[in-house]
Each structure stands twice: as C-alpha cells, then as structure tokens.
Design a protein around this motif. Structure first.
Motif, short mmCIF file in Angstrom:
data_model
loop_
_atom_site.label_atom_id
_atom_site.label_comp_id
_atom_site.label_asym_id
_atom_site.label_seq_id
_atom_site.Cartn_x
_atom_site.Cartn_y
_atom_site.Cartn_z
N ASP A 110 0.84 -1.19 0.00
CA ASP A 110 0.00 0.00 0.00
C ASP A 110 0.89 1.25 0.00
O ASP A 110 1.75 1.40 0.88
CB ASP A 110 -0.89 0.01 1.24
CG ASP A 110 -1.69 1.30 1.36
OD1 ASP A 110 -2.55 1.53 0.50
OD2 ASP A 110 -1.41 2.06 2.31
N PRO A 111 0.72 2.15 -0.97
CA PRO A 111 1.64 3.30 -1.08
C PRO A 111 1.68 4.16 0.18
O PRO A 111 2.77 4.61 0.57
CB PRO A 111 1.06 4.10 -2.27
CG PRO A 111 0.32 3.07 -3.08
CD PRO A 111 -0.24 2.11 -2.09
N ALA A 112 0.55 4.37 0.84
CA ALA A 112 0.53 5.22 2.03
C ALA A 112 1.32 4.56 3.16
O ALA A 112 2.10 5.23 3.87
CB ALA A 112 -0.90 5.49 2.46
N ARG A 113 1.13 3.28 3.35
CA ARG A 113 1.86 2.58 4.41
C ARG A 113 3.35 2.48 4.05
O ARG A 113 4.21 2.60 4.92
CB ARG A 113 1.26 1.20 4.65
CG ARG A 113 -0.12 1.22 5.30
CD ARG A 113 -0.65 -0.20 5.44
NE ARG A 113 -1.90 -0.28 6.17
CZ ARG A 113 -3.10 -0.16 5.62
NH1 ARG A 113 -3.21 0.06 4.31
NH2 ARG A 113 -4.19 -0.26 6.36
N ARG A 114 3.62 2.24 2.78
CA ARG A 114 5.02 2.17 2.35
C ARG A 114 5.72 3.51 2.58
O ARG A 114 6.90 3.55 2.99
CB ARG A 114 5.10 1.76 0.88
CG ARG A 114 6.53 1.50 0.41
CD ARG A 114 6.57 0.78 -0.93
NE ARG A 114 5.94 1.54 -2.00
CZ ARG A 114 4.78 1.20 -2.60
NH1 ARG A 114 4.13 0.11 -2.23
NH2 ARG A 114 4.28 1.95 -3.56
N ALA A 115 5.02 4.60 2.36
CA ALA A 115 5.60 5.92 2.58
C ALA A 115 5.93 6.16 4.05
O ALA A 115 6.82 6.97 4.37
CB ALA A 115 4.64 7.01 2.08
N ARG A 116 5.23 5.46 4.92
CA ARG A 116 5.51 5.56 6.36
C ARG A 116 6.61 4.59 6.79
O ARG A 116 6.91 4.46 7.98
CB ARG A 116 4.24 5.28 7.16
CG ARG A 116 3.18 6.38 7.03
CD ARG A 116 1.82 5.90 7.47
NE ARG A 116 1.86 5.21 8.75
CZ ARG A 116 0.95 4.33 9.14
NH1 ARG A 116 -0.06 4.00 8.32
NH2 ARG A 116 1.04 3.75 10.32
N GLY A 117 7.19 3.87 5.83
CA GLY A 117 8.28 2.96 6.13
C GLY A 117 7.84 1.60 6.63
O GLY A 117 8.65 0.87 7.22
N LEU A 118 6.56 1.24 6.41
CA LEU A 118 6.05 -0.03 6.92
C LEU A 118 6.31 -1.16 5.93
O LEU A 118 6.41 -0.96 4.72
CB LEU A 118 4.55 0.07 7.20
CG LEU A 118 4.13 1.10 8.26
CD1 LEU A 118 2.64 1.08 8.46
CD2 LEU A 118 4.86 0.86 9.57
#
Length: 376
Positions: free
Chosen positions: A346-354
């Motif tokens: 998920d791009p949003a979670r990936r952007a948070r480093g998850l």
C-alpha cells in the motif's frame, strides 16, 4: 486501518464467569479458556521474532524464542489437565485464534495485544501480559470484592487451582481425574525446551502443571526466577516477565537480583532500529489479491492452520503428532522472514516505512483444507 485507529476486539472465547469452577463442566470451560489464553500470546511473540532483521539482536531473539517454546509447553500442560478431567481440547477452530489487535482477557488494565514489530512498544505489551500478580486472590477470597471481576491472568490460574482442589474434595480424586490416559502428552512426545511435559493423572500432577505455568510466567516465591531448577533439575533462569524486562532494560538479571533491584548483571545489547516496522492492524485484504505479498500472507496462514490441526490431533488422541510441529514452525519462520522483508504494497503505508507481515487470519475453510492434507 492504521495503528492509530485500531480498535481492540473482544476476546475470542467468552471469559468464564467470575467464580471458582463449581463442577466438571465448569472446570472444563475454564481450562479451554486457559488453553486459548496461552495461545493468544504466541503470534505476538513470534511476530517480534520474525520482524528482526537477519543476524541482529540475537540475544533478544533467543530470549523471545525460549518464551515461545514455554508457551507451547503451557498449552500442552493445560491440554493434559483438560483431558485428565474428561474434557476435549479445542484448537483447530477459527474461534480459537484471536483477531488482533485484541484485549487481554482476565485483566483489569485494558491491555491491547497487537502484532507489533520488535521494539519498545511490543516489549511493554509483553510485560503487561506476563506481569506478576501477587495480591489478587480467587473469587470468594476475603480480599476480593465480587464486583471487581477478573483482575489478572495470575488470579485466573489461582481460581482454576482452587476449583481443582474443591472438586477433588467433593468428587474424589479418582472420579475427577477419570480421563483417558492415552491422550496424555509425555516427555518423549515434546521437543526440548524449558521445563518438560508430563502426564496429568491425579491431583499432585495437576497442581504441578499449574505451578509450572504460573511460575514460568511470573516467577516463584516473588523472585525473578522460575522453579524449573527445583522441578526439573534445569539451570536457574528468570521467569518470562523478567526475561522480557532484561531486553527492555538491556541488562541481564544476576543471581542475587530481585524484582525490587532490577537487573544488575551483564549488558544485553539491543538495536531497536534493526527491525522491519509493520502495521499492527494489518489484514490480508490490505495486500493486492493478485500480488506476491498476498500469496505469501495466505501461504503463511495455510501453514499456521496446519500447525493448529497437528496440535489438536496431538491433544486429542495422538500425542506423537506433536513432534511434527517442529518442521512446521521452521516453515513458518522462513515464510514470515520472506514476507517481512517486503515493503508494504500500500503506497501510504510504504511511505511511512512499513513492511508486510503475517496477519493470522485462520478461517474455517482454511482449517478444513489443512485437515485434508496428508500427515507429514
């Protein structure tokens, strides 16, 4: 759903009523709840292990691994006790596995148990789960008000112990412990870990089983150590709560340390950043259905369902099946390691480093497929 808005779900199985077990059926209900409770801790502990970056935090990894093995021991001893009083352990059922985040049963503190990566927040949760409870007596004790309800896991186990004693006195030892001895898991059926498995066939062995479970978790005689050295002739070691405390404080307990002194022994080095951050409220539905991450998460759950089926087989008539859990646990470790190295799709979670992670969604259909697989 994110960590910020994750709402704890209720316990998978309803908590037994706040009273000492009154009859055999009551005691069986309490013991099934204890079996479910012991399992509830295993996925969060495994998740902390699985999210460590390869080759890092080895002392902490082996501490958590030792606790996982002892939680498996606790499950087995509870199953032996449940079988001894004529019950039938339920493990391979979709209601047996909590949907995380969940609320810790039998606790007044509203502890939320989630699947978190290795870190301070995960360790603080583990300490809340294993925290010694020295003062809460069973229901009916002069120090306990009826409207208090359950206050701690330790109190719940003391209540089971009181129920075993009362029912033995009322029914007689032979009548209470009338289960099929062929269902008892013994030391030859269980892989090596702290403590040992033994059959439960009478009052003495039942009380010893309950003692092992509680003292491995919170310590014996209000010390930081369990009683494995006295019961099994093993090396003296801290109880679960204090092993987790060693990691959090990054220092080992010495032979003369107490709960009041804290650990004063050698340093236990920890690097908190050497872990893959994950979403504690992750669901397989968060992963694209046609992607590699989703397939890996589904494969993990399929193998975990197989593990539960093997455990139930071992607890309900084929104790030797327990030896098959070892390769299954190794397969789960490898699957989880590969999964957690993937940035979250998920791009949003990936952007948070998850990163991606197992979600432990064990459905009835998944268990049915696992039951149909040939024995390994």
């Amino acid at each position: 759903m994110t960590a910020a808005d994750a709402t704890p779900r209720p316990a998978v199985l309803a908590e037994p009523p706040f009273r000492v077990p009154r009859d055999r059926a009551d005691l069986q209900l309490f013991l099934q709840a204890a079996l479910t409770l012991e399992h509830l801790t295993i996925p969060p502990y495994l998740t902390a292990m699985y999210t460590m970056r390869a080759g890092t935090n080895r002392p902490a990894f082996f501490v958590i691994r030792s606790v996982v093995l002892e939680e498996m021991l606790h499950m087995t001893l509870v199953a032996n006790l449940l079988n001894a009083v004529g019950g039938r352990p339920l493990v391979a059922h979709s209601r047996f596995v909590s949907a995380y985040p969940t609320r810790l049963p039998f606790s007044k503190d509203g502890v939320t148990v989630a699947l978190r990566h290795f870190g301070v927040e995960a360790l603080e949760t583990f300490l809340a789960v294993e925290r010694p409870a020295y003062v809460a007596g069973p229901p009916g004790h002069p120090s306990v008000r009826e409207d208090d309800g359950w206050t701690s896991v330790g109190q719940f186990y003391r209540t089971i112990r009181e129920g075993v004693l009362r029912l033995t006195d009322g029914l007689g030892e032979r009548e209470l412990f009338n289960g099929d001895p062929a269902r008892q898991v013994g030391p030859r059926d269980f892989y090596d870990s702290g403590g040992e498995v033994f059959p439960v066939t009478d009052l003495a062995s039942a009380l010893t089983a309950l003692r092992v479970i509680t003292e491995q978790g919170e310590g014996a005689d209000r010390t930081v150590f369990d009683s494995d050295d006295r019961l099994f002739g093993e090396a003296r070691q801290p109880a679960h709560y204090f092993r987790f405390d060693e990691i959090l404080r990054q220092r080992s307990y010495g032979p003369h340390d107490t709960p009041a002194t804290g650990p004063t022994g050698p340093a236990l080095p920890v690097t908190w950043h050497d872990a893959y951050p994950i979403d504690p409220a992750a669901r397989a539905a968060d992963y694209p259905p046609d992607g590699e991450v989703r397939r890996a998460a589904d494969r993990f759950d399929d193998v975990y369902a197989r593990l539960l089926c093997v455990l139930e087989q071992a607890f309900t008539g084929d104790p030797g099946a327990l030896r098959r859990t070892v390769p299954t646990m190794l397969e789960l470790r490898d699957l989880a390691g590969r999964l957690c190295r993937n940035p979250h799709p998920d791009p949003a979670r990936r952007a948070r480093g998850l990163y991606a992670s197992p979600t432990y969604e064990i459905t009835g259909s998944r268990l049915a497929r696992a039951r149909s697989e040939p024995a390994g």
